[in-house]
Design a protein around this motif. Structure first.
Motif, short mmCIF file in Angstrom:
data_model
loop_
_atom_site.label_atom_id
_atom_site.label_comp_id
_atom_site.label_asym_id
_atom_site.label_seq_id
_atom_site.Cartn_x
_atom_site.Cartn_y
_atom_site.Cartn_z
N LEU A 16 0.83 -1.21 0.00
CA LEU A 16 0.00 0.00 0.00
C LEU A 16 0.86 1.26 0.00
CD1 LEU A 16 -2.80 -1.09 2.47
CD2 LEU A 16 -2.96 -0.85 -0.01
N LEU A 17 1.97 1.24 0.72
CA LEU A 17 2.89 2.38 0.71
C LEU A 17 3.47 2.60 -0.68
CD1 LEU A 17 4.51 4.61 2.17
CD2 LEU A 17 6.23 2.86 2.63
N PHE A 18 3.87 1.54 -1.34
CA PHE A 18 4.41 1.68 -2.69
C PHE A 18 3.37 2.20 -3.67
CE2 PHE A 18 7.65 -1.65 -1.43
CZ PHE A 18 8.70 -0.75 -1.37
N VAL A 19 2.13 1.76 -3.53
CA VAL A 19 1.05 2.28 -4.39
C VAL A 19 0.85 3.76 -4.12
CG1 VAL A 19 -1.43 2.16 -4.83
CG2 VAL A 19 -0.09 0.06 -4.69
N CYS A 46 8.02 -2.02 -7.31
CA CYS A 46 7.89 -2.67 -6.00
C CYS A 46 6.43 -2.98 -5.66
CB CYS A 46 8.50 -1.80 -4.91
SG CYS A 46 10.30 -1.69 -5.02
N ALA A 47 5.51 -2.15 -6.11
CA ALA A 47 4.08 -2.40 -5.86
C ALA A 47 3.61 -3.66 -6.59
CB ALA A 47 3.25 -1.20 -6.31
N VAL A 48 4.31 -4.04 -7.65
CA VAL A 48 3.98 -5.28 -8.36
C VAL A 48 4.72 -6.47 -7.75
CG1 VAL A 48 4.16 -6.45 -10.59
CG2 VAL A 48 3.45 -4.06 -10.49
N VAL A 49 5.96 -6.26 -7.35
CA VAL A 49 6.80 -7.35 -6.85
C VAL A 49 6.39 -7.79 -5.44
CG1 VAL A 49 9.16 -7.96 -6.19
CG2 VAL A 49 8.73 -6.76 -8.33
N MET A 50 5.99 -6.87 -4.59
CA MET A 50 5.67 -7.21 -3.20
C MET A 50 4.52 -8.20 -3.08
SD MET A 50 7.79 -6.02 -1.00
CE MET A 50 6.94 -6.01 0.56
N PRO A 51 3.40 -8.04 -3.80
CA PRO A 51 2.35 -9.07 -3.69
C PRO A 51 2.81 -10.44 -4.22
CG PRO A 51 1.44 -7.08 -4.59
CD PRO A 51 2.92 -6.89 -4.55
N VAL A 52 3.64 -10.45 -5.25
CA VAL A 52 4.18 -11.71 -5.75
C VAL A 52 5.02 -12.38 -4.66
CG1 VAL A 52 5.72 -12.76 -7.47
CG2 VAL A 52 4.13 -10.96 -8.14
#
Length: 66
Positions: A16-19, A46-52
């Motif tokens: 959420l912070l990255f978004v 990072c907003a894409v990589v973190m959920p992965v």
């Protein structure tokens, strides 16, 4: 709260912070300098990589019983 639950919460909050940083850098920043644009691009990645990473972590520790 277990370490596993804390890790999942931390990944969620980080995403959420990255978004937020991505939206701020590309939509709401007062001055669009190279540093702010770079921050937005890195945050978007990072907003894409973190959920992965979070899904991979959850799959790995799902079967661990303490």
């Amino acid at each position: 709260m277990s370490l596993r639950a804390f890790h999942i919460v931390f990944v969620t909050v980080s995403t959420l912070l990255f978004v937020f940083l991505t939206v701020w850098a590309f939509a709401f920043a007062a001055d669009r300098t190279a540093i702010i644009t770079t921050l937005g691009a890195i945050s978007a990645v990072c907003a894409v990589v973190m959920p992965v990473y979070g899904v991979c972590f959850y799959k790995k520790v799902r079967n661990i019983v303490l």
